[in-house]
Design a protein around this motif. Structure first.
Motif, PDB file in Angstrom:
ATOM      1  N   GLN A 167       0.806  -1.217   0.000  1.00 56.05           N
ATOM      2  CA  GLN A 167       0.000   0.000   0.000  1.00 56.05           C
ATOM      3  C   GLN A 167       0.842   1.271   0.000  1.00 56.05           C
ATOM      4  OE1 GLN A 167      -2.377  -0.849   3.509  1.00 56.05           O
ATOM      5  NE2 GLN A 167      -4.055  -1.640   2.235  1.00 56.05           N
ATOM      6  N   GLY A 168       2.088   1.176   0.413  1.00 58.48           N
ATOM      7  CA  GLY A 168       2.965   2.348   0.429  1.00 58.48           C
ATOM      8  C   GLY A 168       4.338   1.991   0.950  1.00 58.48           C
ATOM      9  N   VAL A 169       5.337   2.760   0.534  1.00 58.82           N
ATOM     10  CA  VAL A 169       6.721   2.545   0.960  1.00 58.82           C
ATOM     11  C   VAL A 169       7.336   3.903   1.288  1.00 58.82           C
ATOM     12  CG1 VAL A 169       9.008   1.719   0.283  1.00 58.82           C
ATOM     13  CG2 VAL A 169       6.968   0.493  -0.491  1.00 58.82           C
ATOM     14  N   CYS A 170       8.046   3.961   2.409  1.00 65.24           N
ATOM     15  CA  CYS A 170       8.769   5.174   2.787  1.00 65.24           C
ATOM     16  C   CYS A 170      10.232   4.825   3.024  1.00 65.24           C
ATOM     17  CB  CYS A 170       8.190   5.795   4.057  1.00 65.24           C
ATOM     18  SG  CYS A 170       6.584   6.580   3.834  1.00 65.24           S
ATOM     19  N   CYS A 171      11.134   5.605   2.440  1.00 66.97           N
ATOM     20  CA  CYS A 171      12.576   5.406   2.619  1.00 66.97           C
ATOM     21  C   CYS A 171      13.173   6.734   3.086  1.00 66.97           C
ATOM     22  CB  CYS A 171      13.237   4.987   1.318  1.00 66.97           C
ATOM     23  SG  CYS A 171      12.482   3.551   0.517  1.00 66.97           S
ATOM     24  N   PHE A 172      13.733   6.745   4.295  1.00 70.61           N
ATOM     25  CA  PHE A 172      14.393   7.925   4.842  1.00 70.61           C
ATOM     26  C   PHE A 172      15.859   7.574   5.030  1.00 70.61           C
ATOM     27  CE2 PHE A 172      10.067   8.725   5.745  1.00 70.61           C
ATOM     28  CZ  PHE A 172       9.898  10.073   5.995  1.00 70.61           C
ATOM     29  N   GLU A 173      16.736   8.238   4.314  1.00 68.85           N
ATOM     30  CA  GLU A 173      18.130   7.823   4.362  1.00 68.85           C
ATOM     31  C   GLU A 173      19.075   9.016   4.285  1.00 68.85           C
ATOM     32  OE1 GLU A 173      21.145   4.635   2.205  1.00 68.85           O
ATOM     33  OE2 GLU A 173      19.048   4.689   1.634  1.00 68.85           O
ATOM     34  N   GLY A 174      20.177   8.925   5.026  1.00 70.15           N
ATOM     35  CA  GLY A 174      21.205   9.955   4.951  1.00 70.15           C
ATOM     36  C   GLY A 174      21.608  10.450   6.324  1.00 70.15           C
ATOM     37  N   GLY A 175      22.380  11.524   6.344  1.00 70.01           N
ATOM     38  CA  GLY A 175      22.877  12.115   7.572  1.00 70.01           C
ATOM     39  C   GLY A 175      24.013  13.063   7.253  1.00 70.01           C
ATOM     40  N   PRO A 176      24.562  13.734   8.271  1.00 69.56           N
ATOM     41  CA  PRO A 176      25.709  14.617   8.023  1.00 69.56           C
ATOM     42  C   PRO A 176      26.812  13.882   7.274  1.00 69.56           C
ATOM     43  CG  PRO A 176      24.903  14.892  10.262  1.00 69.56           C
ATOM     44  CD  PRO A 176      24.160  13.723   9.685  1.00 69.56           C
ATOM     45  N   ARG A 235       9.312  10.707  -5.494  1.00 68.93           N
ATOM     46  CA  ARG A 235       8.069   9.946  -5.374  1.00 68.93           C
ATOM     47  C   ARG A 235       7.945   9.065  -6.618  1.00 68.93           C
ATOM     48  NH1 ARG A 235       5.294  11.968  -1.082  1.00 68.93           N
ATOM     49  NH2 ARG A 235       5.665  14.173  -0.525  1.00 68.93           N
ATOM     50  N   LEU A 236       7.828   7.773  -6.380  1.00 68.23           N
ATOM     51  CA  LEU A 236       7.770   6.794  -7.464  1.00 68.23           C
ATOM     52  C   LEU A 236       6.417   6.075  -7.428  1.00 68.23           C
ATOM     53  CD1 LEU A 236      11.282   5.182  -6.857  1.00 68.23           C
ATOM     54  CD2 LEU A 236      10.739   6.952  -8.532  1.00 68.23           C
ATOM     55  N   GLY A 237       5.755   6.035  -8.575  1.00 69.94           N
ATOM     56  CA  GLY A 237       4.493   5.309  -8.682  1.00 69.94           C
ATOM     57  C   GLY A 237       4.739   3.893  -9.171  1.00 69.94           C
ATOM     58  N   PHE A 238       4.237   2.919  -8.426  1.00 71.70           N
ATOM     59  CA  PHE A 238       4.457   1.514  -8.764  1.00 71.70           C
ATOM     60  C   PHE A 238       3.155   0.761  -9.018  1.00 71.70           C
ATOM     61  CE2 PHE A 238       8.578   2.275  -6.654  1.00 71.70           C
ATOM     62  CZ  PHE A 238       9.424   1.683  -7.573  1.00 71.70           C
ATOM     63  N   GLY A 239       2.149   1.398  -9.562  1.00 70.04           N
ATOM     64  CA  GLY A 239       0.915   0.690  -9.890  1.00 70.04           C
ATOM     65  C   GLY A 239       0.174   0.230  -8.647  1.00 70.04           C
ATOM     66  N   GLY A 240      -0.598   1.130  -8.056  1.00 66.59           N
ATOM     67  CA  GLY A 240      -1.355   0.780  -6.868  1.00 66.59           C
ATOM     68  C   GLY A 240      -0.772   1.331  -5.582  1.00 66.59           C
ATOM     69  N   PHE A 241       0.473   1.784  -5.609  1.00 63.64           N
ATOM     70  CA  PHE A 241       1.047   2.397  -4.413  1.00 63.64           C
ATOM     71  C   PHE A 241       2.169   3.336  -4.816  1.00 63.64           C
ATOM     72  CE2 PHE A 241       3.886  -1.173  -5.067  1.00 63.64           C
ATOM     73  CZ  PHE A 241       5.138  -0.701  -4.662  1.00 63.64           C
ATOM     74  N   GLU A 242       2.562   4.180  -3.855  1.00 61.66           N
ATOM     75  CA  GLU A 242       3.640   5.145  -4.076  1.00 61.66           C
ATOM     76  C   GLU A 242       4.771   4.882  -3.091  1.00 61.66           C
ATOM     77  OE1 GLU A 242       3.244   9.667  -5.045  1.00 61.66           O
ATOM     78  OE2 GLU A 242       3.508   9.534  -2.862  1.00 61.66           O
ATOM     79  N   ALA A 243       5.998   5.008  -3.583  1.00 56.32           N
ATOM     80  CA  ALA A 243       7.186   4.946  -2.728  1.00 56.32           C
ATOM     81  C   ALA A 243       7.744   6.360  -2.598  1.00 56.32           C
ATOM     82  CB  ALA A 243       8.240   4.024  -3.322  1.00 56.32           C
ATOM     83  N   THR A 244       7.922   6.810  -1.366  1.00 55.12           N
ATOM     84  CA  THR A 244       8.475   8.133  -1.083  1.00 55.12           C
ATOM     85  C   THR A 244       9.900   7.975  -0.574  1.00 55.12           C
ATOM     86  OG1 THR A 244       6.293   9.002  -0.509  1.00 55.12           O
ATOM     87  CG2 THR A 244       8.195  10.259   0.237  1.00 55.12           C
ATOM     88  N   VAL A 245      10.831   8.667  -1.205  1.00 57.61           N
ATOM     89  CA  VAL A 245      12.252   8.565  -0.859  1.00 57.61           C
ATOM     90  C   VAL A 245      12.759   9.946  -0.467  1.00 57.61           C
ATOM     91  CG1 VAL A 245      14.561   7.982  -1.698  1.00 57.61           C
ATOM     92  CG2 VAL A 245      12.570   6.660  -2.488  1.00 57.61           C
ATOM     93  N   ARG A 246      13.308  10.057   0.729  1.00 55.66           N
ATOM     94  CA  ARG A 246      13.943  11.294   1.184  1.00 55.66           C
ATOM     95  C   ARG A 246      15.401  10.997   1.496  1.00 55.66           C
ATOM     96  NH1 ARG A 246       8.657  11.803   3.381  1.00 55.66           N
ATOM     97  NH2 ARG A 246       7.688  13.802   2.842  1.00 55.66           N
ATOM     98  N   LEU A 247      16.297  11.758   0.871  1.00 61.13           N
ATOM     99  CA  LEU A 247      17.735  11.544   1.029  1.00 61.13           C
ATOM    100  C   LEU A 247      18.398  12.855   1.434  1.00 61.13           C
ATOM    101  CD1 LEU A 247      18.346   9.565  -2.301  1.00 61.13           C
ATOM    102  CD2 LEU A 247      17.899   8.593  -0.042  1.00 61.13           C
ATOM    103  N   SER A 248      19.403  12.763   2.299  1.00 55.28           N
ATOM    104  CA  SER A 248      20.078  13.974   2.764  1.00 55.28           C
ATOM    105  C   SER A 248      21.557  13.724   3.007  1.00 55.28           C
ATOM    106  CB  SER A 248      19.452  14.472   4.067  1.00 55.28           C
ATOM    107  OG  SER A 248      20.139  15.618   4.549  1.00 55.28           O
TER     108      SER A 248
END
Length: 367
Positions: A167-176, A235-248
């Motif tokens: 139903q959904g994917v969240c990716c939070f990645e990174g740091g100083p 934000r990537l659409g994968f047919g039926g759900f969205e993957a949100t990627v935040r990188l820093s």
């Protein structure tokens, strides 16, 4: 392109049973000092490979790596490295050298493992693949996270429907930023091909497309204003759900991937090689599962580098299927190019109106 695709002058020698695969390494920077040197030491100790020579234009860097690989010679030039008569070349130089050095190694009759990104553009990656195919040589790319028992198990759980329809994917990645770079070229688009998206985003987008297939929709924003991006949102659409990627590269992220399904969730901490958290709906508890390979041997991060080298070595020796094919490296470059082509400015509310005008004017001046 046709002018650059030519047959090699030297075909790889046929390996005798039990003979170690001869290997050379170009690039003795951070990724080699942290990972490749130890991986090669382990494999050489097992008799799987023999490191014939290494090369880096910085003699001190080459000496540091040579000290960890007894018996290995330091080549005075890249041409000298190619003359060592190896079966496999590992290209771990800065990204701007990947195309030229991979092509030269292929034309010298060597199979190639190129550290990510495979090149600084998908068109350059296509050239590498074309030369390899024309000469019946193998190319692999360093998408090391595919080697983790944890990420391979996530793929199996998704395909097996453990948590139901995604139903959904969240990716939070990174740091100083803490990567021990040797020069500011790491932050040059011409030298590296991009910023945080081209760097850690390569691994992230590769995992997502490996797990779910190619996205049908891409939305992208970053904070690059004349330079390379330090922060981005995909934000990537994968047919039926969205993957949100935040990188820093400049502020701490949770460094967590979370997959939400209709029957539960899967959570994975970035670069955790074996552990995955699984929670099923209707249960008040969650389980942390430890996945190991069938040999029941625990694998650390360096073992993942060992495995991707062994994958190519086994292919060279036995003709086995290459799991780390460079096609994946080429495809993720294409996705990154699509992101940059769709670039919008990331919302930065911490900048006042006057500050924002000053930043934009400075960026336009640099361009």
């Amino acid at each position: 392109m046709s002018a650059q695709i030519e047959t090699v002058q030297r075909q790889p020698a046929r390996l005798r049973q039990g003979e170690p695969v001869r290997l050379v390494l170009a690039g003795c920077g951070a990724v080699t000092k942290l990972y490749y040197a130890e991986a090669l030491s382990r494999l050489q100790g097992r008799g799987q490979i023999a490191v014939a020579a290494i090369f880096d234009p910085e003699a001190k860097s080459a000496a540091v790596v040579q000290a960890r690989l007894p018996g290995t010679k330091v080549a005075a030039s890249f041409d000298g490295l190619l003359a060592a008569g190896a079966d496999v070349a590992i290209i771990a130089s800065p990204p701007r050298y990947h195309l030229d050095q991979s092509m030269q190694a292929l034309r010298a009759g060597m199979h190639v493992l190129c550290e990510k990104p495979m090149a600084t553009s998908s068109s350059d990656a296509d050239l590498i693949l074309a030369v390899a195919a024309a000469n019946n040589l193998h190319v692999a790319t360093g998408l090391v996270r595919r080697q983790f028992p944890a990420t391979r198990s996530i793929k199996a759980m998704v395909e097996g429907g453990l948590i139901g329809k995604i139903q959904g994917v969240c990716c939070f990645e990174g740091g100083p930023f803490q990567w021990p770079v040797a020069s500011t070229s790491y932050f040059s688009r011409a030298e590296s091909g991009g910023g945080v998206l081209q760097d850690i985003g390569t691994h992230c987008l590769d995992l997502l497309t490996w797990w779910f297939g190619e996205p049908h929709e891409i939305h992208y924003a970053d904070d690059a204003m004349g330079g390379v991006e330090a922060n981005c949102l995909v934000r990537l659409g994968f047919g039926g759900f969205e993957a949100t990627v935040r990188l820093s590269r400049d502020w701490a992220r949770p460094n967590l991937y979370r997959l939400e399904g209709e029957r539960g969730s899967i959570s994975w901490a970035v670069n955790e090689t074996e552990l995955v958290e699984i929670a099923l709906k209707g249960c008040r508890t969650a389980a942390t599962a430890s996945f190991t390979d069938t040999d029941d041997r625990s694998r650390d991060f360096v073992d993942a580098f060992c495995d991707q080298i062994s994958d190519l070595v086994d292919t060279v020796r036995n003709g086995t299927l290459l799991s780390g094919s460079a096609t994946a490296g080429r495809n993720v470059l294409k996705r990154i190019e699509e992101c940059y082509a769709r670039r919008k400015r990331l919302d930065m509310p911490w900048l006042g109106a006057e500050d924002f005008r000053h930043v934009i004017a400075s960026a336009e001046t640099r361009q």
